[in-house]
Design a protein around this motif. Sequence first.
Motif, PDB file in Angstrom:
ATOM      1  N   TYR A 112       5.132  10.070   3.054  1.00 47.89           N
ATOM      2  CA  TYR A 112       3.871   9.438   3.783  1.00 47.89           C
ATOM      3  C   TYR A 112       3.084  11.564   4.367  1.00 47.89           C
ATOM      4  N   ILE A 113       2.109  11.187   4.504  1.00 50.16           N
ATOM      5  CA  ILE A 113       1.435  12.545   4.890  1.00 50.16           C
ATOM      6  C   ILE A 113       0.123  11.948   6.043  1.00 50.16           C
ATOM      7  N   ARG A 114      -0.346  12.671   6.945  1.00 49.46           N
ATOM      8  CA  ARG A 114      -1.021  12.551   7.937  1.00 49.46           C
ATOM      9  C   ARG A 114      -2.498  13.077   7.447  1.00 49.46           C
ATOM     10  N   GLN A 115      -3.803  12.440   7.658  1.00 51.32           N
ATOM     11  CA  GLN A 115      -4.776  13.252   7.476  1.00 51.32           C
ATOM     12  C   GLN A 115      -6.006  12.615   8.181  1.00 51.32           C
ATOM     13  N   ASP A 116      -6.084  13.448   9.199  1.00 42.59           N
ATOM     14  CA  ASP A 116      -7.504  12.912  10.409  1.00 42.59           C
ATOM     15  C   ASP A 116      -6.204  12.336  10.799  1.00 42.59           C
ATOM     16  N   LEU A 117      -7.206  10.593  10.707  1.00 43.60           N
ATOM     17  CA  LEU A 117      -6.587   9.814  11.158  1.00 43.60           C
ATOM     18  C   LEU A 117      -5.884   8.347  10.600  1.00 43.60           C
ATOM     19  N   HIS A 118      -5.283   8.515   9.014  1.00 40.38           N
ATOM     20  CA  HIS A 118      -5.141   7.903   8.299  1.00 40.38           C
ATOM     21  C   HIS A 118      -3.769   8.869   7.762  1.00 40.38           C
ATOM     22  N   ARG A 119      -2.858   7.514   7.313  1.00 37.95           N
ATOM     23  CA  ARG A 119      -1.800   8.315   6.642  1.00 37.95           C
ATOM     24  C   ARG A 119      -1.951   7.892   5.247  1.00 37.95           C
ATOM     25  N   ILE A 120      -1.295   8.960   4.269  1.00 36.19           N
ATOM     26  CA  ILE A 120      -1.812   8.765   3.126  1.00 36.19           C
ATOM     27  C   ILE A 120      -0.457   9.282   2.209  1.00 36.19           C
ATOM     28  N   CYS A 121      -0.311   7.293   1.206  1.00 37.37           N
ATOM     29  CA  CYS A 121       1.231   8.171   0.531  1.00 37.37           C
ATOM     30  C   CYS A 121       0.914   9.337  -1.038  1.00 37.37           C
ATOM     31  N   VAL A 122       2.022  10.518  -0.787  1.00 33.02           N
ATOM     32  CA  VAL A 122       1.264  11.012  -1.919  1.00 33.02           C
ATOM     33  C   VAL A 122       2.991  10.985  -3.061  1.00 33.02           C
ATOM     34  N   ALA A 123       3.741  10.669  -2.572  1.00 32.24           N
ATOM     35  CA  ALA A 123       4.500   9.572  -4.241  1.00 32.24           C
ATOM     36  C   ALA A 123       5.526   8.589  -3.511  1.00 32.24           C
ATOM     37  N   GLN A 124       5.926   7.843  -4.398  1.00 30.87           N
ATOM     38  CA  GLN A 124       6.386   6.159  -4.176  1.00 30.87           C
ATOM     39  C   GLN A 124       7.040   6.738  -5.472  1.00 30.87           C
ATOM     40  N   VAL A 125       8.554   5.816  -5.132  1.00 28.62           N
ATOM     41  CA  VAL A 125       8.660   5.495  -6.690  1.00 28.62           C
ATOM     42  C   VAL A 125       9.828   3.437  -5.864  1.00 28.62           C
ATOM     43  N   GLU A 126       9.316   3.316  -6.957  1.00 30.98           N
ATOM     44  CA  GLU A 126       9.572   1.761  -6.837  1.00 30.98           C
ATOM     45  C   GLU A 126      10.835   1.451  -7.193  1.00 30.98           C
ATOM     46  N   GLY A 127      11.368   0.370  -5.606  1.00 27.24           N
ATOM     47  CA  GLY A 127      12.227  -0.323  -5.735  1.00 27.24           C
ATOM     48  C   GLY A 127      12.360  -1.160  -6.971  1.00 27.24           C
ATOM     49  N   THR A 128      13.753  -1.538  -7.777  1.00 28.21           N
ATOM     50  CA  THR A 128      14.205  -2.049  -8.733  1.00 28.21           C
ATOM     51  C   THR A 128      14.558  -3.775  -8.550  1.00 28.21           C
ATOM     52  N   ALA A 129      14.242  -4.278  -7.142  1.00 28.71           N
ATOM     53  CA  ALA A 129      14.023  -5.733  -7.225  1.00 28.71           C
ATOM     54  C   ALA A 129      12.879  -6.636  -8.056  1.00 28.71           C
ATOM     55  N   THR A 130      13.337  -7.747  -8.373  1.00 32.61           N
ATOM     56  CA  THR A 130      11.872  -7.841  -8.631  1.00 32.61           C
ATOM     57  C   THR A 130      10.441  -8.024  -7.721  1.00 32.61           C
ATOM     58  N   VAL A 131      11.359  -8.497  -6.422  1.00 28.89           N
ATOM     59  CA  VAL A 131      10.176  -8.908  -5.374  1.00 28.89           C
ATOM     60  C   VAL A 131       9.988  -7.540  -4.625  1.00 28.89           C
ATOM     61  N   ARG A 132       9.220  -6.102  -4.552  1.00 20.69           N
ATOM     62  CA  ARG A 132       9.651  -5.492  -3.770  1.00 20.69           C
ATOM     63  C   ARG A 132       7.987  -5.161  -2.685  1.00 20.69           C
ATOM     64  N   SER A 133       8.253  -3.833  -2.367  1.00 19.48           N
ATOM     65  CA  SER A 133       6.949  -3.198  -1.778  1.00 19.48           C
ATOM     66  C   SER A 133       6.186  -2.749  -2.618  1.00 19.48           C
ATOM     67  N   VAL A 134       5.300  -2.424  -2.991  1.00 22.05           N
ATOM     68  CA  VAL A 134       4.164  -1.354  -3.419  1.00 22.05           C
ATOM     69  C   VAL A 134       2.861  -1.287  -2.798  1.00 22.05           C
ATOM     70  N   VAL A 135       2.877   0.070  -2.730  1.00 18.20           N
ATOM     71  CA  VAL A 135       1.792   0.286  -1.822  1.00 18.20           C
ATOM     72  C   VAL A 135       0.283   1.513  -2.792  1.00 18.20           C
ATOM     73  N   ARG A 136      -0.669   1.914  -2.685  1.00 21.09           N
ATOM     74  CA  ARG A 136      -1.131   2.590  -3.825  1.00 21.09           C
ATOM     75  C   ARG A 136      -1.089   4.431  -3.278  1.00 21.09           C
ATOM     76  N   VAL A 137      -0.361   4.866  -3.707  1.00 26.80           N
ATOM     77  CA  VAL A 137      -0.744   6.145  -3.732  1.00 26.80           C
ATOM     78  C   VAL A 137      -2.130   6.822  -3.595  1.00 26.80           C
ATOM     79  N   GLY A 138      -2.280   7.612  -2.402  1.00 27.74           N
ATOM     80  CA  GLY A 138      -3.677   8.291  -2.460  1.00 27.74           C
ATOM     81  C   GLY A 138      -4.471   7.278  -1.364  1.00 27.74           C
ATOM     82  N   GLU A 139      -3.951   6.782  -1.174  1.00 22.49           N
ATOM     83  CA  GLU A 139      -5.066   5.014  -0.568  1.00 22.49           C
ATOM     84  C   GLU A 139      -4.412   5.718   1.039  1.00 22.49           C
ATOM     85  N   PRO A 140      -5.361   5.521   1.900  1.00 19.12           N
ATOM     86  CA  PRO A 140      -5.609   5.929   3.316  1.00 19.12           C
ATOM     87  C   PRO A 140      -5.000   4.297   3.730  1.00 19.12           C
ATOM     88  N   TYR A 141      -3.696   4.482   4.880  1.00 17.25           N
ATOM     89  CA  TYR A 141      -2.938   3.667   6.002  1.00 17.25           C
ATOM     90  C   TYR A 141      -3.045   3.973   7.233  1.00 17.25           C
TER      91      TYR A 141
END
Length: 257
Positions: A112-141
């Motif tokens: 994640y990087i900071r852009q103004d008042l948000h953090r944005i994911c610029v790279a993601q490597v998804e976990g190997t488990a069936t139930v895992r955490s995934v976010v949208r790359v490029g979306e402000p959080y």
Amino acid sequence: MTLPSAAAAADGGVRSVTRAFDLLRAFDAEHKVRSLRELVEFTGLPKSTVVRLLSTLSNPGIITSPSESTYSIGPSFLRWVKLAEAMWEVGAEARQVMTALRDDCGETVNIYIRQDLHRICVAQVEGTATVRSVVRVGEPYSMTGGAAARVLLGGCPDTVLAALSAQDAHVDAKDLRTGAASTREAGFAITHGDRELGASAVAAPITAADGRLLAALSMSGPTSRFTADRVAQYVDAATKAARQISAVGLGTVEAFL
């Protein structure tokens, strides 16, 4: 480097441009096509204004109309997508470190990087488990929830902390400052259900050669897997990986941080 805040854009920016971006934000992976009524409801703008915006954006191919009274993102975005991917790409060496961390721990790894008042994911490597955490790359959080946010707050000037506090009545700038200092001293952050109930994460800082905070390396997954023993292992693995990425660099994206 940061962009002008939404408030600044509304006050001093070109209103029609701000409205156009508000319209474009209506489209995402779950809403690839929107009706005119949905766009009016999403933006809160008068129907006549939305129609004018759609007409203006349709001419250069930014918006397209697959059927009567339905709209979607147009083909002109393809060139900007390719440009953004090239400019904001995390380097191969950094991604190798992310993949090795994922393989070692099994959880999803993000930068994640900071852009103004948000953090944005610029790279993601998804976990190997069936139930895992995934976010949208490029979306402000949010910058006020999650382990990655806590790490990124450590590099924020007081003006940003004050703006975050002004944006949310439940957020106190003094608390943010205290939390940021604690995270900097610890060298990592751990959260359970901070951003989303049932989700946990650990994060560590990625720094430049001069010591500046560039980004946060985060590893996240279901809270049920983040037991005390595993969290200790995850913290060691994440901080080690963050140091490795700091050493090899982030790639082309680093020029913008």
